[in-house]
Scaffold this motif. Sequence first.
Motif, PDB file in Angstrom:
ATOM      1  N   THR A  95      36.623  37.555  74.628  1.00 53.25           N
ATOM      2  CA  THR A  95      36.418  37.015  73.282  1.00 53.25           C
ATOM      3  C   THR A  95      37.715  37.047  72.501  1.00 53.25           C
ATOM      4  O   THR A  95      38.431  38.056  72.520  1.00 53.25           O
ATOM      5  N   ALA A  96      38.012  35.949  71.811  1.00 50.29           N
ATOM      6  CA  ALA A  96      39.235  35.880  71.010  1.00 50.29           C
ATOM      7  C   ALA A  96      38.913  35.378  69.616  1.00 50.29           C
ATOM      8  O   ALA A  96      37.967  34.612  69.422  1.00 50.29           O
ATOM      9  N   LEU A  97      39.725  35.817  68.663  1.00 56.55           N
ATOM     10  CA  LEU A  97      39.595  35.393  67.267  1.00 56.55           C
ATOM     11  C   LEU A  97      40.909  34.747  66.868  1.00 56.55           C
ATOM     12  O   LEU A  97      41.976  35.342  67.064  1.00 56.55           O
ATOM     13  N   ALA A  98      40.853  33.516  66.341  1.00 52.32           N
ATOM     14  CA  ALA A  98      42.082  32.810  65.988  1.00 52.32           C
ATOM     15  C   ALA A  98      41.787  31.841  64.843  1.00 52.32           C
ATOM     16  O   ALA A  98      40.631  31.542  64.557  1.00 52.32           O
ATOM     17  N   PRO A  99      42.837  31.344  64.197  1.00 50.69           N
ATOM     18  CA  PRO A  99      42.620  30.466  63.037  1.00 50.69           C
ATOM     19  C   PRO A  99      41.831  29.199  63.366  1.00 50.69           C
ATOM     20  O   PRO A  99      41.060  28.725  62.544  1.00 50.69           O
ATOM     21  N   THR A 100      42.033  28.633  64.549  1.00 52.90           N
ATOM     22  CA  THR A 100      41.301  27.412  64.899  1.00 52.90           C
ATOM     23  C   THR A 100      40.556  27.637  66.212  1.00 52.90           C
ATOM     24  O   THR A 100      40.902  28.528  66.996  1.00 52.90           O
ATOM     25  N   VAL A 101      39.565  26.783  66.460  1.00 48.92           N
ATOM     26  CA  VAL A 101      38.797  26.922  67.697  1.00 48.92           C
ATOM     27  C   VAL A 101      39.688  26.640  68.912  1.00 48.92           C
ATOM     28  O   VAL A 101      39.535  27.278  69.958  1.00 48.92           O
ATOM     29  N   ALA A 102      40.640  25.708  68.777  1.00 43.65           N
ATOM     30  CA  ALA A 102      41.523  25.405  69.911  1.00 43.65           C
ATOM     31  C   ALA A 102      42.388  26.624  70.259  1.00 43.65           C
ATOM     32  O   ALA A 102      42.578  26.957  71.435  1.00 43.65           O
ATOM     33  N   GLU A 103      42.889  27.316  69.218  1.00 45.00           N
ATOM     34  CA  GLU A 103      43.694  28.518  69.470  1.00 45.00           C
ATOM     35  C   GLU A 103      42.838  29.652  70.033  1.00 45.00           C
ATOM     36  O   GLU A 103      43.286  30.402  70.908  1.00 45.00           O
TER      37      GLU A 103
END
Length: 428
Positions: free
Chosen positions: A390-398
Amino acid sequence: MKVLVVGSGGREHALCRAIANSPLCGALYCAPGNAGIADVATLVPVGSEDVEGLVRFVQDNAIDFVVVGPEGPLVLGLVDRLTALGVKAFGPSAAAAELEGSKGFMKDILAKYGVPTAFYGRFTDAGAAKDYVRKHGAPIVVKADGLAAGKGVTVARTEAEAFAAIDEALVDGRFGAAGAEVVVEEFLDGEEVSFFALCDGENALPLASAQDHKAVGDGDTGPNTGGMGAYSPAPVLTPELEARVMREIIEPTVKGMAAEGRPFKGVLFAGLMIMNTPDGPVPKTLEFNVRFGDPECQTLMTRLKSDALAALVAAADGVLDGIDLRWHEGTALCVVMAAEGYPGDYRKNTEIRGLDAANAVDSVTVYHAGTKRAEDGRVLSVGGRVLGVTALAPTVAEAQAAAYRGVDALDWPEGFCRRDIGWRAVGR
Ligand code: AMP
Ligand code: GLY
Protein backbone atom coordinates in the motif's frame (compact mmCIF):
# COMPACT_ATOMS: atom_id res chain seq x y z
CA MET A 1 -7.46 0.72 27.04
CA LYS A 2 -6.79 -2.96 26.49
CA VAL A 3 -7.99 -3.62 22.95
CA LEU A 4 -8.66 -6.89 21.10
CA VAL A 5 -8.95 -6.96 17.30
CA VAL A 6 -10.65 -10.06 15.86
CA GLY A 7 -9.48 -11.37 12.47
CA SER A 8 -6.34 -12.28 10.55
CA GLY A 9 -6.33 -10.43 7.24
CA GLY A 10 -4.83 -7.32 5.72
CA ARG A 11 -7.85 -5.42 6.99
CA GLU A 12 -7.03 -6.40 10.56
CA HIS A 13 -3.33 -5.56 10.10
CA ALA A 14 -4.35 -2.07 8.95
CA LEU A 15 -6.76 -1.71 11.89
CA CYS A 16 -4.10 -2.90 14.34
CA ARG A 17 -1.51 -0.46 13.01
CA ALA A 18 -3.95 2.44 13.27
CA ILE A 19 -5.12 1.43 16.75
CA ALA A 20 -1.57 0.89 18.02
CA ASN A 21 -0.83 4.52 17.07
CA SER A 22 -3.61 5.83 19.30
CA PRO A 23 -2.63 7.39 22.63
CA LEU A 24 -5.73 5.65 24.03
CA CYS A 25 -4.27 2.21 23.32
CA GLY A 26 -2.51 0.64 26.30
CA ALA A 27 -2.27 -2.97 25.16
CA LEU A 28 -3.26 -4.49 21.83
CA TYR A 29 -4.16 -8.14 21.12
CA CYS A 30 -5.26 -9.79 17.89
CA ALA A 31 -7.04 -13.13 17.49
CA PRO A 32 -5.75 -14.97 15.59
CA GLY A 33 -3.67 -12.39 13.64
CA ASN A 34 -0.74 -13.07 11.29
CA ALA A 35 3.02 -12.57 11.02
CA GLY A 36 2.74 -8.85 10.25
CA ILE A 37 0.21 -8.14 12.99
CA ALA A 38 2.63 -9.74 15.48
CA ASP A 39 4.84 -6.64 15.08
CA VAL A 40 2.17 -4.40 16.64
CA ALA A 41 -0.06 -6.70 18.70
CA THR A 42 0.14 -9.78 20.89
CA LEU A 43 -1.31 -12.71 18.92
CA VAL A 44 -4.00 -14.77 20.60
CA PRO A 45 -4.46 -18.31 19.25
CA VAL A 46 -8.25 -18.21 19.03
CA GLY A 47 -10.10 -18.40 15.70
CA SER A 48 -12.22 -15.45 14.60
CA GLU A 49 -15.43 -17.52 14.62
CA ASP A 50 -14.77 -19.19 17.99
CA VAL A 51 -17.21 -16.95 19.85
CA GLU A 52 -16.90 -18.84 23.15
CA GLY A 53 -13.10 -18.79 23.00
CA LEU A 54 -13.06 -15.06 22.24
CA VAL A 55 -15.49 -14.26 25.07
CA ARG A 56 -13.35 -16.30 27.48
CA PHE A 57 -10.19 -14.45 26.42
CA VAL A 58 -11.89 -11.08 26.85
CA GLN A 59 -13.07 -11.97 30.35
CA ASP A 60 -9.82 -13.59 31.50
CA ASN A 61 -7.77 -10.62 30.30
CA ALA A 62 -10.11 -7.77 31.25
CA ILE A 63 -10.26 -6.43 27.68
CA ASP A 64 -11.89 -2.99 27.49
CA PHE A 65 -12.73 -2.79 23.81
CA VAL A 66 -13.15 -5.35 21.01
CA VAL A 67 -12.93 -4.44 17.31
CA VAL A 68 -14.45 -7.12 15.07
CA GLY A 69 -12.96 -7.27 11.55
CA PRO A 70 -14.85 -9.96 9.58
CA GLU A 71 -18.59 -10.54 9.17
CA GLY A 72 -18.57 -14.15 10.42
CA PRO A 73 -18.35 -13.44 14.17
CA LEU A 74 -20.77 -10.50 13.81
CA VAL A 75 -23.45 -12.69 12.25
CA LEU A 76 -22.73 -15.29 14.97
CA GLY A 77 -23.54 -12.69 17.66
CA LEU A 78 -20.10 -11.94 19.13
CA VAL A 79 -21.01 -8.30 19.78
CA ASP A 80 -24.28 -9.32 21.49
CA ARG A 81 -22.37 -11.64 23.83
CA LEU A 82 -19.82 -8.95 24.68
CA THR A 83 -22.48 -6.27 25.19
CA ALA A 84 -24.39 -8.56 27.56
CA LEU A 85 -21.17 -8.88 29.59
CA GLY A 86 -20.72 -5.11 29.67
CA VAL A 87 -17.74 -5.15 27.26
CA LYS A 88 -17.65 -2.41 24.66
CA ALA A 89 -17.30 -3.58 21.06
CA PHE A 90 -17.09 -2.10 17.59
CA GLY A 91 -19.46 -3.83 15.18
CA PRO A 92 -23.18 -4.51 14.82
CA SER A 93 -25.36 -6.92 16.78
CA ALA A 94 -26.38 -10.14 15.02
CA ALA A 95 -29.80 -8.59 14.32
CA ALA A 96 -28.18 -5.58 12.61
CA ALA A 97 -25.59 -7.76 10.82
CA GLU A 98 -28.52 -9.29 8.91
CA LEU A 99 -27.98 -6.42 6.48
CA GLU A 100 -25.07 -8.51 5.18
CA GLY A 101 -26.17 -11.94 6.41
CA SER A 102 -29.43 -11.97 4.43
CA LYS A 103 -29.77 -10.27 1.07
CA GLY A 104 -33.54 -10.72 1.22
CA PHE A 105 -33.70 -8.91 4.58
CA MET A 106 -31.48 -6.15 3.22
CA LYS A 107 -33.67 -5.68 0.13
CA ASP A 108 -36.83 -5.54 2.26
CA ILE A 109 -35.30 -2.83 4.49
CA LEU A 110 -34.26 -0.78 1.45
CA ALA A 111 -37.73 -1.12 -0.08
CA LYS A 112 -39.49 -0.21 3.18
CA TYR A 113 -37.39 2.90 3.77
CA GLY A 114 -37.24 4.10 0.17
CA VAL A 115 -33.52 3.56 -0.43
CA PRO A 116 -32.66 3.38 -4.15
CA THR A 117 -31.75 -0.17 -5.27
CA ALA A 118 -32.53 -2.70 -8.02
CA PHE A 119 -36.10 -4.08 -8.08
CA TYR A 120 -36.23 -7.67 -6.85
CA GLY A 121 -38.12 -10.76 -5.78
CA ARG A 122 -37.40 -13.30 -2.97
CA PHE A 123 -37.88 -16.99 -3.74
CA THR A 124 -37.57 -20.41 -2.14
CA ASP A 125 -39.31 -22.13 -5.06
CA ALA A 126 -37.27 -22.61 -8.25
CA GLY A 127 -40.35 -22.54 -10.51
CA ALA A 128 -41.51 -19.21 -9.14
CA ALA A 129 -37.98 -17.76 -9.41
CA LYS A 130 -37.79 -18.85 -13.08
CA ASP A 131 -41.20 -17.32 -13.82
CA TYR A 132 -39.83 -14.03 -12.46
CA VAL A 133 -36.79 -14.35 -14.74
CA ARG A 134 -39.06 -15.03 -17.76
CA LYS A 135 -41.20 -12.03 -16.90
CA HIS A 136 -38.26 -9.60 -16.66
CA GLY A 137 -35.79 -11.17 -19.11
CA ALA A 138 -31.98 -11.17 -19.09
CA PRO A 139 -29.58 -9.73 -18.11
CA ILE A 140 -30.70 -10.39 -14.56
CA VAL A 141 -28.96 -11.15 -11.27
CA VAL A 142 -29.43 -14.21 -9.01
CA LYS A 143 -28.12 -14.07 -5.41
CA ALA A 144 -28.02 -16.68 -2.68
CA ASP A 145 -29.67 -15.12 0.36
CA GLY A 146 -26.99 -15.89 2.95
CA LEU A 147 -23.20 -15.66 3.31
CA ALA A 148 -21.61 -17.65 0.48
CA ALA A 149 -17.96 -16.56 0.67
CA GLY A 150 -18.39 -14.16 -2.24
CA LYS A 151 -19.55 -16.90 -4.62
CA GLY A 152 -23.31 -16.53 -4.22
CA VAL A 153 -23.95 -13.90 -6.92
CA THR A 154 -24.52 -14.69 -10.61
CA VAL A 155 -24.84 -11.86 -13.08
CA ALA A 156 -26.73 -13.80 -15.77
CA ARG A 157 -26.38 -12.62 -19.35
CA THR A 158 -29.05 -15.07 -20.53
CA GLU A 159 -32.19 -16.57 -19.04
CA ALA A 160 -30.55 -20.02 -19.24
CA GLU A 161 -27.68 -18.82 -17.04
CA ALA A 162 -30.18 -17.44 -14.53
CA PHE A 163 -32.11 -20.73 -14.51
CA ALA A 164 -28.88 -22.64 -13.86
CA ALA A 165 -27.98 -20.35 -10.96
CA ILE A 166 -31.45 -20.77 -9.48
CA ASP A 167 -31.21 -24.58 -9.74
CA GLU A 168 -27.71 -24.60 -8.21
CA ALA A 169 -28.94 -22.75 -5.14
CA LEU A 170 -32.52 -24.00 -4.67
CA VAL A 171 -32.38 -27.53 -6.14
CA ASP A 172 -28.75 -28.72 -5.89
CA GLY A 173 -28.09 -26.97 -2.57
CA ARG A 174 -24.67 -25.68 -3.67
CA PHE A 175 -24.61 -23.06 -0.89
CA GLY A 176 -26.35 -25.14 1.75
CA ALA A 177 -28.69 -23.16 3.99
CA ALA A 178 -27.23 -19.88 2.65
CA GLY A 179 -28.82 -20.69 -0.71
CA ALA A 180 -32.16 -22.06 0.48
CA GLU A 181 -33.61 -18.73 -0.60
CA VAL A 182 -32.56 -16.56 -3.56
CA VAL A 183 -33.02 -12.93 -4.46
CA VAL A 184 -33.55 -12.32 -8.18
CA GLU A 185 -32.96 -8.70 -9.10
CA GLU A 186 -32.69 -6.16 -11.85
CA PHE A 187 -29.30 -5.85 -13.58
CA LEU A 188 -27.82 -2.42 -12.94
CA ASP A 189 -25.33 -1.05 -15.44
CA GLY A 190 -22.76 1.54 -14.40
CA GLU A 191 -19.55 2.01 -12.43
CA GLU A 192 -19.18 0.31 -9.06
CA VAL A 193 -17.83 2.11 -6.05
CA SER A 194 -17.66 1.35 -2.33
CA PHE A 195 -18.61 3.83 0.34
CA PHE A 196 -17.93 3.54 4.06
CA ALA A 197 -19.63 5.29 6.98
CA LEU A 198 -19.24 4.86 10.72
CA CYS A 199 -22.57 4.45 12.49
CA ASP A 200 -23.47 4.65 16.18
CA GLY A 201 -27.07 3.43 16.02
CA GLU A 202 -28.44 6.90 15.27
CA ASN A 203 -25.79 9.00 13.55
CA ALA A 204 -23.66 8.25 10.52
CA LEU A 205 -20.26 9.78 9.85
CA PRO A 206 -18.95 9.51 6.29
CA LEU A 207 -15.50 7.93 6.03
CA ALA A 208 -14.46 7.71 2.40
CA SER A 209 -15.02 6.10 -0.95
CA ALA A 210 -12.89 3.36 -2.47
CA GLN A 211 -12.84 1.13 -5.51
CA ASP A 212 -11.64 -2.44 -5.48
CA HIS A 213 -10.73 -4.87 -8.25
CA LYS A 214 -12.54 -8.15 -7.85
CA ALA A 215 -11.38 -10.08 -10.91
CA VAL A 216 -8.10 -11.97 -10.56
CA GLY A 217 -6.56 -10.87 -13.88
CA ASP A 218 -5.40 -7.64 -15.52
CA GLY A 219 -8.13 -5.82 -17.41
CA ASP A 220 -10.74 -7.28 -15.00
CA THR A 221 -10.51 -10.75 -16.54
CA GLY A 222 -10.80 -14.19 -14.93
CA PRO A 223 -12.73 -15.36 -11.88
CA ASN A 224 -13.72 -13.11 -9.01
CA THR A 225 -11.69 -12.92 -5.81
CA GLY A 226 -12.06 -11.24 -2.43
CA GLY A 227 -10.31 -8.23 -3.99
CA MET A 228 -6.95 -7.94 -5.77
CA GLY A 229 -6.38 -4.29 -4.97
CA ALA A 230 -8.10 -1.03 -4.09
CA TYR A 231 -7.63 2.69 -3.93
CA SER A 232 -9.23 5.53 -2.00
CA PRO A 233 -10.72 8.00 -2.67
CA ALA A 234 -12.57 6.95 -5.84
CA PRO A 235 -12.87 10.00 -8.10
CA VAL A 236 -16.19 8.76 -9.55
CA LEU A 237 -17.79 9.62 -6.20
CA THR A 238 -17.68 13.41 -6.36
CA PRO A 239 -18.47 15.44 -3.22
CA GLU A 240 -21.99 16.06 -4.60
CA LEU A 241 -22.58 12.33 -5.13
CA GLU A 242 -21.16 11.55 -1.70
CA ALA A 243 -23.61 13.97 -0.09
CA ARG A 244 -26.40 12.29 -2.04
CA VAL A 245 -25.27 8.82 -0.91
CA MET A 246 -25.35 9.98 2.71
CA ARG A 247 -28.81 11.57 2.30
CA GLU A 248 -30.51 8.91 0.16
CA ILE A 249 -28.77 5.68 1.19
CA ILE A 250 -26.79 5.74 4.45
CA GLU A 251 -28.98 7.98 6.62
CA PRO A 252 -32.35 6.37 5.75
CA THR A 253 -30.84 2.92 6.31
CA VAL A 254 -29.51 3.90 9.75
CA LYS A 255 -32.87 5.48 10.66
CA GLY A 256 -34.74 2.46 9.29
CA MET A 257 -32.64 -0.03 11.23
CA ALA A 258 -33.24 1.97 14.43
CA ALA A 259 -36.98 1.99 13.71
CA GLU A 260 -36.86 -1.80 13.23
CA GLY A 261 -35.36 -2.18 16.70
CA ARG A 262 -32.02 -3.25 15.18
CA PRO A 263 -29.89 -0.11 15.60
CA PHE A 264 -26.81 -0.34 13.40
CA LYS A 265 -23.46 0.30 15.09
CA GLY A 266 -20.14 -0.21 13.40
CA VAL A 267 -19.13 0.46 9.83
CA LEU A 268 -21.67 0.35 7.05
CA PHE A 269 -20.01 -0.58 3.75
CA ALA A 270 -22.30 0.22 0.85
CA GLY A 271 -21.58 -1.38 -2.52
CA LEU A 272 -22.96 1.16 -4.98
CA MET A 273 -23.62 1.29 -8.70
CA ILE A 274 -23.27 4.78 -10.15
CA MET A 275 -25.68 4.71 -13.07
CA ASN A 276 -25.45 7.08 -15.99
CA THR A 277 -28.87 8.56 -16.65
CA PRO A 278 -30.06 11.47 -18.81
CA ASP A 279 -30.29 13.45 -15.54
CA GLY A 280 -26.67 12.68 -14.64
CA PRO A 281 -25.12 10.04 -12.40
CA VAL A 282 -27.47 8.31 -9.94
CA PRO A 283 -26.22 6.10 -7.06
CA LYS A 284 -28.06 2.85 -6.31
CA THR A 285 -27.36 0.28 -3.63
CA LEU A 286 -26.04 -3.12 -4.74
CA GLU A 287 -25.35 -4.51 -1.31
CA PHE A 288 -24.43 -3.70 2.25
CA ASN A 289 -21.59 -5.20 4.22
CA VAL A 290 -21.41 -4.68 7.97
CA ARG A 291 -17.61 -4.46 8.27
CA PHE A 292 -14.70 -2.80 6.55
CA GLY A 293 -13.77 -4.05 3.07
CA ASP A 294 -10.54 -5.93 2.54
CA PRO A 295 -8.40 -4.48 0.85
CA GLU A 296 -10.37 -1.19 1.00
CA CYS A 297 -9.65 -0.85 4.74
CA GLN A 298 -5.90 -0.83 4.08
CA THR A 299 -6.36 2.28 1.92
CA LEU A 300 -8.73 3.98 4.39
CA MET A 301 -6.45 3.45 7.40
CA THR A 302 -3.46 4.64 5.38
CA ARG A 303 -5.30 7.90 4.61
CA LEU A 304 -6.72 8.49 8.07
CA LYS A 305 -4.85 11.12 10.08
CA SER A 306 -7.18 11.23 13.09
CA ASP A 307 -7.17 8.80 16.00
CA ALA A 308 -8.85 5.65 14.63
CA LEU A 309 -9.42 4.12 18.06
CA ALA A 310 -11.21 7.26 19.33
CA ALA A 311 -13.54 7.12 16.32
CA LEU A 312 -14.31 3.40 16.75
CA VAL A 313 -15.01 3.89 20.47
CA ALA A 314 -17.30 6.85 19.67
CA ALA A 315 -19.27 4.64 17.28
CA ALA A 316 -19.67 2.03 20.02
CA ASP A 317 -20.61 4.69 22.61
CA GLY A 318 -23.22 6.40 20.41
CA VAL A 319 -21.38 9.74 20.36
CA LEU A 320 -20.21 9.95 16.75
CA ASP A 321 -21.71 13.43 16.42
CA GLY A 322 -18.74 14.69 18.45
CA ILE A 323 -16.15 13.27 16.03
CA ASP A 324 -14.47 15.15 13.20
CA LEU A 325 -12.12 13.07 11.07
CA ARG A 326 -9.09 14.36 9.19
CA TRP A 327 -7.56 12.64 6.18
CA HIS A 328 -4.31 12.83 4.30
CA GLU A 329 -4.64 14.57 0.98
CA GLY A 330 -3.97 12.39 -2.01
CA THR A 331 -4.68 8.76 -2.79
CA ALA A 332 -3.84 5.49 -1.07
CA LEU A 333 -3.53 2.46 -3.34
CA CYS A 334 -3.15 -1.18 -2.29
CA VAL A 335 -1.88 -3.97 -4.54
CA VAL A 336 -2.71 -7.47 -3.27
CA MET A 337 -0.11 -10.21 -3.68
CA ALA A 338 -1.75 -13.62 -3.84
CA ALA A 339 -0.39 -17.16 -3.85
CA GLU A 340 -0.08 -18.94 -7.20
CA GLY A 341 -3.36 -20.67 -8.02
CA TYR A 342 -5.63 -18.26 -6.11
CA PRO A 343 -8.67 -18.04 -6.22
CA GLY A 344 -8.55 -21.78 -6.93
CA ASP A 345 -6.32 -24.21 -5.00
CA TYR A 346 -3.19 -22.29 -4.13
CA ARG A 347 0.31 -23.11 -2.90
CA LYS A 348 1.08 -22.81 0.79
CA ASN A 349 4.18 -22.53 2.96
CA THR A 350 6.42 -20.79 0.45
CA GLU A 351 8.92 -18.31 1.83
CA ILE A 352 8.43 -14.56 1.38
CA ARG A 353 11.61 -12.46 1.29
CA GLY A 354 12.23 -8.77 0.75
CA LEU A 355 9.58 -7.51 3.18
CA ASP A 356 11.98 -5.01 4.78
CA ALA A 357 13.07 -3.76 1.36
CA ALA A 358 9.44 -3.29 0.30
CA ASN A 359 8.56 -1.45 3.52
CA ALA A 360 11.61 0.78 3.00
CA VAL A 361 10.26 2.08 -0.32
CA ASP A 362 9.14 5.67 0.18
CA SER A 363 5.48 5.92 1.34
CA VAL A 364 4.95 2.12 1.15
CA THR A 365 3.46 -0.07 3.89
CA VAL A 366 3.14 -3.82 3.42
CA TYR A 367 0.08 -5.19 5.21
CA HIS A 368 0.09 -8.91 5.86
CA ALA A 369 -2.89 -11.18 5.25
CA GLY A 370 -2.21 -14.92 4.87
CA THR A 371 1.23 -15.06 6.49
CA LYS A 372 2.75 -16.83 9.44
CA ARG A 373 6.19 -16.80 11.00
CA ALA A 374 7.97 -20.14 11.05
CA GLU A 375 9.94 -21.16 14.15
CA ASP A 376 13.18 -20.34 12.33
CA GLY A 377 11.94 -16.78 11.73
CA ARG A 378 11.09 -17.04 8.03
CA VAL A 379 7.77 -15.53 6.87
CA LEU A 380 5.63 -18.11 5.05
CA SER A 381 2.55 -17.66 2.90
CA VAL A 382 -0.42 -19.59 4.32
CA GLY A 383 -3.44 -18.00 2.61
CA GLY A 384 -4.78 -17.09 -0.83
CA ARG A 385 -4.42 -13.35 -0.47
CA VAL A 386 -1.11 -12.90 1.28
CA LEU A 387 0.13 -9.28 1.26
CA GLY A 388 -1.29 -5.82 0.56
CA VAL A 389 1.41 -3.47 -0.69
CA THR A 390 0.00 0.00 0.00
CA ALA A 391 1.27 3.46 -0.91
CA LEU A 392 0.09 6.99 -0.19
CA ALA A 393 0.93 9.74 -2.69
CA PRO A 394 -0.44 13.05 -3.97
CA THR A 395 -1.97 11.49 -7.10
CA VAL A 396 -3.34 8.06 -7.92
CA ALA A 397 -0.69 7.63 -10.65
CA GLU A 398 2.10 8.31 -8.14
CA ALA A 399 0.50 6.02 -5.57
CA GLN A 400 0.27 3.29 -8.19
CA ALA A 401 3.93 3.71 -9.19
CA ALA A 402 5.08 3.65 -5.56
CA ALA A 403 3.01 0.56 -4.70
CA TYR A 404 4.51 -1.35 -7.64
CA ARG A 405 8.00 -0.27 -6.56
CA GLY A 406 7.13 -1.94 -3.25
CA VAL A 407 5.89 -5.05 -5.06
CA ASP A 408 9.10 -5.22 -7.10
CA ALA A 409 11.20 -5.03 -3.94
CA LEU A 410 9.64 -8.27 -2.70
CA ASP A 411 11.28 -11.60 -3.38
CA TRP A 412 8.47 -14.11 -3.57
CA PRO A 413 8.45 -16.09 -6.83
CA GLU A 414 5.37 -18.10 -5.80
CA GLY A 415 3.24 -14.94 -5.50
CA PHE A 416 1.52 -12.84 -8.15
CA CYS A 417 -0.43 -9.62 -8.44
CA ARG A 418 -2.41 -7.62 -10.95
CA ARG A 419 -0.33 -4.98 -12.69
CA ASP A 420 -3.15 -2.51 -13.34
CA ILE A 421 -4.62 -1.64 -9.95
CA GLY A 422 -6.12 1.84 -10.16
CA TRP A 423 -6.48 1.90 -13.96
CA ARG A 424 -9.89 3.60 -13.95
CA ALA A 425 -8.75 6.45 -11.74
CA VAL A 426 -5.38 6.79 -13.50
CA GLY A 427 -7.29 7.00 -16.79
CA ARG A 428 -9.46 9.80 -15.46
P1 AMP B 1 -22.69 -8.45 -4.19
O1 AMP B 1 -22.07 -9.54 -3.38
O2 AMP B 1 -24.16 -8.31 -3.99
O3 AMP B 1 -21.95 -7.16 -4.14
O4 AMP B 1 -22.48 -8.88 -5.71
C1 AMP B 1 -21.19 -9.17 -6.18
C2 AMP B 1 -20.96 -8.42 -7.47
O5 AMP B 1 -21.99 -8.76 -8.42
C3 AMP B 1 -21.05 -6.92 -7.33
O6 AMP B 1 -19.85 -6.38 -6.90
C4 AMP B 1 -21.43 -6.51 -8.73
O7 AMP B 1 -20.29 -6.48 -9.57
C5 AMP B 1 -22.32 -7.62 -9.19
N1 AMP B 1 -23.74 -7.28 -8.98
C6 AMP B 1 -24.46 -7.53 -7.86
N2 AMP B 1 -25.73 -7.08 -8.01
C7 AMP B 1 -25.80 -6.54 -9.25
C8 AMP B 1 -26.85 -5.92 -10.00
N3 AMP B 1 -28.08 -5.78 -9.51
N4 AMP B 1 -26.56 -5.47 -11.24
C9 AMP B 1 -25.32 -5.62 -11.75
N5 AMP B 1 -24.29 -6.22 -11.11
C10 AMP B 1 -24.52 -6.68 -9.87
N1 GLY C 1 -13.22 -6.17 -1.08
C1 GLY C 1 -14.60 -6.48 -0.94
C2 GLY C 1 -15.00 -6.93 0.39
O1 GLY C 1 -14.30 -6.82 1.37
O2 GLY C 1 -16.12 -7.41 0.51
